[in-house]
Design a protein around this motif. Structure first.
Motif, PDB file in Angstrom:
ATOM      1  N   PRO B 144       1.813  -0.981   0.109  1.00 25.57           N
ATOM      2  CA  PRO B 144      -0.175   0.239  -0.026  1.00 25.57           C
ATOM      3  C   PRO B 144       1.267   1.181   0.342  1.00 25.57           C
ATOM      4  O   PRO B 144       1.432   1.579   0.805  1.00 25.57           O
ATOM      5  CB  PRO B 144      -0.737   0.068   1.372  1.00 25.57           C
ATOM      6  N   TYR B 202      -5.496  -4.117  -7.749  1.00 23.66           N
ATOM      7  CA  TYR B 202      -5.212  -2.726  -7.243  1.00 23.66           C
ATOM      8  C   TYR B 202      -4.774  -2.025  -8.760  1.00 23.66           C
ATOM      9  O   TYR B 202      -4.525  -0.603  -8.486  1.00 23.66           O
ATOM     10  CB  TYR B 202      -4.410  -3.021  -6.672  1.00 23.66           C
ATOM     11  N   GLU B 204      -5.803   0.497 -10.581  1.00 18.77           N
ATOM     12  CA  GLU B 204      -6.283   1.558 -10.381  1.00 18.77           C
ATOM     13  C   GLU B 204      -5.686   2.704  -9.428  1.00 18.77           C
ATOM     14  O   GLU B 204      -4.794   3.447  -9.900  1.00 18.77           O
ATOM     15  CB  GLU B 204      -7.499   1.850 -10.069  1.00 18.77           C
ATOM     16  N   GLU B 205      -5.703   2.131  -8.699  1.00 21.32           N
ATOM     17  CA  GLU B 205      -4.652   2.891  -7.127  1.00 21.32           C
ATOM     18  C   GLU B 205      -2.974   2.784  -7.950  1.00 21.32           C
ATOM     19  O   GLU B 205      -2.431   3.773  -7.248  1.00 21.32           O
ATOM     20  CB  GLU B 205      -4.809   2.033  -5.626  1.00 21.32           C
ATOM     21  N   ASN B 206      -2.878   1.697  -8.243  1.00 25.06           N
ATOM     22  CA  ASN B 206      -0.748   1.810  -8.786  1.00 25.06           C
ATOM     23  C   ASN B 206      -0.647   2.793  -9.923  1.00 25.06           C
ATOM     24  O   ASN B 206      -0.144   2.658 -10.329  1.00 25.06           O
ATOM     25  CB  ASN B 206      -0.890  -0.110  -9.079  1.00 25.06           C
ATOM     26  N   THR B 361      -9.579   6.135 -13.963  1.00 22.82           N
ATOM     27  CA  THR B 361     -11.062   5.757 -13.143  1.00 22.82           C
ATOM     28  C   THR B 361     -12.565   5.610 -14.437  1.00 22.82           C
ATOM     29  O   THR B 361     -13.636   5.953 -13.413  1.00 22.82           O
ATOM     30  CB  THR B 361     -11.485   7.070 -12.480  1.00 22.82           C
ATOM     31  N   SER B 411      -3.602   9.786   4.770  1.00 27.17           N
ATOM     32  CA  SER B 411      -3.459   8.772   4.194  1.00 27.17           C
ATOM     33  C   SER B 411      -4.664   7.751   3.791  1.00 27.17           C
ATOM     34  O   SER B 411      -4.425   6.933   3.112  1.00 27.17           O
ATOM     35  CB  SER B 411      -2.069   8.870   3.041  1.00 27.17           C
ATOM     36  N   ASN B 415      -9.699   7.427   0.552  1.00 33.64           N
ATOM     37  CA  ASN B 415      -9.996   6.501  -0.598  1.00 33.64           C
ATOM     38  C   ASN B 415      -8.454   6.584  -1.341  1.00 33.64           C
ATOM     39  O   ASN B 415      -7.715   7.008  -1.703  1.00 33.64           O
ATOM     40  CB  ASN B 415     -10.848   7.605  -1.664  1.00 33.64           C
ATOM     41  N   PRO B 416      -7.823   5.162  -1.626  1.00 36.94           N
ATOM     42  CA  PRO B 416      -7.080   4.742  -2.046  1.00 36.94           C
ATOM     43  C   PRO B 416      -6.443   4.911  -3.088  1.00 36.94           C
ATOM     44  O   PRO B 416      -5.066   5.453  -3.716  1.00 36.94           O
ATOM     45  CB  PRO B 416      -6.917   2.981  -1.875  1.00 36.94           C
ATOM     46  N   VAL B 417      -7.503   5.670  -4.024  1.00 33.76           N
ATOM     47  CA  VAL B 417      -6.851   5.936  -5.308  1.00 33.76           C
ATOM     48  C   VAL B 417      -6.242   7.484  -5.299  1.00 33.76           C
ATOM     49  O   VAL B 417      -5.648   8.243  -5.960  1.00 33.76           O
ATOM     50  CB  VAL B 417      -8.285   6.027  -6.566  1.00 33.76           C
ATOM     51  N   GLY B 420      -2.642   8.033  -4.017  1.00 31.57           N
ATOM     52  CA  GLY B 420      -1.327   8.126  -5.060  1.00 31.57           C
ATOM     53  C   GLY B 420      -2.228   9.668  -6.106  1.00 31.57           C
ATOM     54  O   GLY B 420      -0.179  10.028  -6.211  1.00 31.57           O
ATOM     55  N   GLU B 481     -14.512   8.566   0.457  1.00 31.11           N
ATOM     56  CA  GLU B 481     -14.355   7.847   1.187  1.00 31.11           C
ATOM     57  C   GLU B 481     -15.790   7.489   1.645  1.00 31.11           C
ATOM     58  O   GLU B 481     -16.260   6.623   1.447  1.00 31.11           O
ATOM     59  CB  GLU B 481     -13.010   7.313   1.842  1.00 31.11           C
TER      60      GLU B 481
END
Lengths: 225, 619
Positions: B144, B202, B204-206, B361, B411, B415-417, B420, B481
């Motif tokens: 993460p 993951y 999208e987050e990445n 997204t 953080s 929301n994880p996206v 980043g 989130e």
């Protein structure tokens, strides 16, 4: 008249899909899914400069027969689909599958006489979508819409044991039924889809369209092909 | 022609507010002189042209190059190779960055020659290389980002307490200098490419975060350099600034110099790519032509853009800063805020990040919302920088250190996206516009105010601009989130009416299945479908809404739609029902994934590769 459940497709400029969906909700649609895609431009200059895409949104709304008719009327009216370059809409017969009614049979066909158009889907490797559209144009199609997606993961032998998800271009071409076969054959041959892994092509029947300019394209075909 | 006009329009929309505001200032408050005014106007037109061409070059060249390089990195068989290639990429793009050399020279001067600019440029580049490598490993291992950055900023905070005021400012500025007009889009593309290759839940987050990780490299490098060398204070003063005269003269004069700088900045990536292409990729000729065209556009656009900014905007910024500082400090702070709000949107990397967010997204995160948040952050940052210049007691670390501590805290809530995107936004916001126009404004103000030191107060402006958006976007992510949690409860949808029609022609051998699920469940659906006998699938990313009350953000009135994935399967006609039922029988998928399956018979031209099942599976 027999009722046909459909998925109602609308292709409009980027940013407009939300408004279309709002309108569709007013007409009674319950849900919709929006995908991002790219349309094509026909200009030698822009082609040379490498600007070959216009950004589009594709909106999919599952609809019953009455809703479908309603949507076609309302949306082409509010968004001026009858004018050029304002977007297109078409319906593909689809049945919602649920566990309760699993006994139902397939009841629609591409050869159905009521359907004048069909929609050709081609799924190829990323980067070849434009080649596909070029091939289709050569065979008389007017244009196409490109959607980026990815294939199912394939494990690869690398340090991190990744399952690579190959990037794919999906091309949607809506055309009259008579033209579908030559277009399909042209794409099939030009992109060598007979070789494994190169891509697949399939056609779905289209029950209704709005905003399509097939006939005008016919006149100009001499110049573009 | 419409797509060309669209591109110009997109850039013009962000540029016009800046031009209008500056003109209003020029005609009401500040008298800048006709030369500077005309140069500004010419510069604005050039900027519009340059930025449009540049962005389009990025689309054509940077994105594919990033994609190919990231594929190469991700599919390497040994970790050493990944590390070497990652380091090389980070090092090469930084070492050639013209802004970094300028910063190096400034520091050399300020430190009285103890730290040579050579040393600084190489230390910073090594820092970036190392961080990019770590960032790539993080991404490929699915660690993460929030924890990774928490550790990184933890180290920075500790080092920050050890170094002097001035070096704190320099360290943060050097990170702004490395995230230049070219490096940011390239690293964004690299990050996107990596996460595309890797795929998975993951993905999208990445797709974001690598720029943020990268910009921590220089901070660490400069801080370590200060501690090791024992260099604490910087002294000296910036030389007398000479305003340029004339309109066209200075612009033409600047071109050759900027051309060489841009070329040098572009070369390392290009050469590395060509070497790899020659030995490994062997790209098709038509695609290569596109990339080369793109590179030419990049260079051309960058030269025009930088010329416009350096000649048209820098003097304007400085004069406005000087005049306003003389008049009233509250006016300076106020106008600083408004300028910050709108100037950041002209940054090239902001455009690139915006389209990337949309692409990744599937339109779920409205770009305009990101832009507004970014604006607010940068506006505040610049206003605070002005406060710092006007009030000598206010120190930089009052904002920077607690700011980052808060960012790390948020953080974990966000929301994880967005985590980043937020970390990336820091690097993205501190581009060439900030480094010239905004910096000039601050330096102009500092020359007039006695208590301010042009050099010391000049450093640190970029640091502020790089910090504030991280915070503001993180806050936005936290809001997202919370909204998302409310939304998840959803009742089963009414099923569509059953059509009864006679069985028609049965010459179809295949069915087309479309399944729509919530984001993250596509992989699961594909696995289930395969188990039930389907061969392959294509997954699309989109957004969608059902009729339950949609979430509308207050004030800005932006509708949020949940993210969806659409899976398209082509199966044998006799298998399709099995596949559909198999998917629908999975309760988890139905409840949490909100799956809906649609079937239509299709006429497919698929050759039967029954002997080679796996290759069809990839299609």
């Amino acid at each position: 008249m027999v009722k046909i459940d459909t998925i109602f497709f609308t292709i409009v400029d980027r940013g407009k899909a939300n408004a279309v969906l709002r309108k569709a909700r007013e007409c009674g649609a319950t849900s919709g899914t929006i995908l991002l895609g790219e349309g094509t431009v026909q200009s030698k200059l822009l082609d040379f400069l490498g600007l070959t895409e216009t950004r589009k949104e594709i909106l999919l709304i599952p609809a019953s027969d009455e809703l479908d008719t309603n949507l076609h009327d309302q949306i082409s009216q509010s968004f001026n689909l009858s004018k050029k370059n304002k977007g297109i809409a078409f319906s593909i017969p689809f049945q919602r599958r649920t566990l309760n009614n699993s006994s139902q049979e397939h009841n629609i066909s591409i050869d159905d006489e009521r359907f004048n158009h069909c929609c050709i889907f081609t799924i190829v490797e990323k980067g070849r979508g434009m080649d596909c559209i070029k091939a289709a144009r050569a065979a008389g199609a007017r244009g196409g819409t490109l959607i980026h997606g990815h294939g199912a993961g394939v494990p690869v032998d690398s340090y991190f044991h990744l399952a690579i998800e190959p990037q794919k271009d999906t091309v949607l071409i809506v055309t009259r039924k008579e033209k579908a076969v030559p277009i399909k054959m042209r794409i099939y041959n030009d992109l060598e889809l007979n070789k494994p892994g190169n891509g697949i092509i399939f056609t779905l029947p289209v029950s209704r369209t709005s905003g399509l300019f097939e006939d005008k394209a016919e006149d100009r075909k001499g110049g573009t092909s | 022609m419409s797509s060309l006009i669209d591109k110009v329009k997109e850039v013009a929309k962000t540029l016009i507010p800046v031009v209008v505001l500056v003109l209003i200032i020029c005609f009401t408050i500040v008298d800048v002189g006709t030369d500077v005014l005309f140069r500004f106007l010419v510069g604005s037109v050039l900027l519009l042209i340059g930025l449009t061409i540049f962005l389009w070059g990025v689309d054509m060249a940077m994105n594919p190059i990033g994609e190919y390089m990231s594929k190469e990195v991700a599919t390497s068989k040994s970790p050493v190779k990944i590390a070497v290639l990652g380091f090389l990429l980070g090092f090469l793009i930084t070492v050639a960055e013209p802004d970094l050399l300028i910063l190096g020279n400034q520091i050399e001067e300020a430190s009285g020659g103890t730290l040579s600019s050579f040393l600084i440029v190489y230390m910073v580049s090594i820092g970036v290389g190392a961080m990019v490598t770590l960032g790539i490993f993080r991404l490929l291992r699915d660690r993460p980002l929030n924890r990774f950055m928490a550790v990184t900023y933890g180290i920075i905070l500790i080092l920050g307490l050890l170094v002097s005021q001035e070096f704190l400012a320099i360290a943060f500025d050097s990170s702004g200098a490395t995230t230049g007009a070219l490096t940011t889009p390239f690293v964004l593309a690299l990050s996107l490419g990596l996460s595309n290759v890797k795929g998975g839940k993951y993905a999208e987050e990445n797709s974001f975060g690598l720029v943020g990780i990268m910009s921590a490299g220089p901070i660490l490098a400069v801080m370590l350099l200060s501690i090791i060398s024992g260099q604490k204070n910087i002294h000296g003063d910036a030389g007398e600034y000479i305003f340029q005269k004339g309109v066209i003269g200075p612009i033409l004069e600047a071109v050759p110099h900027i051309f060489i700088e841009s070329l040098v900045a572009l070369l390392p990536i290009t050469i590395l790519f060509f070497i790899y292409n020659f030995t490994k990729f062997k790209i098709k000729k038509s695609e290569m032509v596109q990339i080369i065209k793109g590179l030419i556009f990049c260079l051309l656009g960058l030269v025009i853009f930088l010329t416009a900014v350096n000649c048209g905007f820098m003097d304007m910024g400085r004069i406005i800063g000087m005049e306003l500082a003389q008049m009233s400090s509250s006016l300076l702070i106020g106008i600083g805020f408004v300028l910050g709000l709108i100037v950041v949107l002209v940054e090239p990397a902001v455009h690139v990040l915006g389209s990337q967010i949309e692409e990744v997204t599937g339109g779920y995160i409205p770009i305009n919302l990101i832009r507004m948040t970014l604006s607010l952050g940068v506006g505040t940052a610049i206003a605070l920088s002005m406060v710092r210049i006007v009030v000598p007691e206010v120190k930089l670390w009052y904002f920077i250190l607690p700011g980052f501590a808060l960012a790390v805290f948020l953080s974990f809530k966000s929301n994880p996206v967005f985590v980043g995107i937020a970390y990336d936004a820091g690097g993205v916001a501190s581009g060439p516009m900030t480094a010239t126009f905004v910096l000039a404004l601050a330096q102009g103000a500092a020359t007039v105010i006695d208590t301010a030191n042009v050099l010391v107060d000049g450093f640190g402006v970029i640091a502020m601009v790089a910090t504030a958006p991280v915070l503001s976007i993180m806050a936005l992510g936290t809001i997202f989130e919370r909204r998302k949690v409310v939304e998840l409860k959803h009742s089963a949808e009414e099923t569509g009416s059953v059509a009864d029609m006679p069985i028609a022609v049965s010459d179809f051998n295949h069915d087309c299945l479309i399944a729509i699920v919530n984001r993250g469940y596509a992989g699961y659906v594909v696995d289930l479908a395969r188990e039930a006998g389907a061969t392959g699938a294509t997954v699309f990313h989109g957004r969608g809404g059902t009729d339950h009350p949609t979430v509308i953000l207050p004030i800005v009135n932006i509708e949020l739609m949940p993210e969806k994935e659409l899976i398209c399967l082509i199966t044998d006609i006799d298998k399709s029902e099995n596949v559909a039922d198999f998917i629908l029988k999975d309760t988890e998928l139905v409840e949490k994934g909100e799956v809906a399956v649609y079937i239509s018979p299709t006429f497919a031209l698929i050759k039967d590769f029954s002997s080679d099942e796996t290759s069809t599976a990839t299609v």
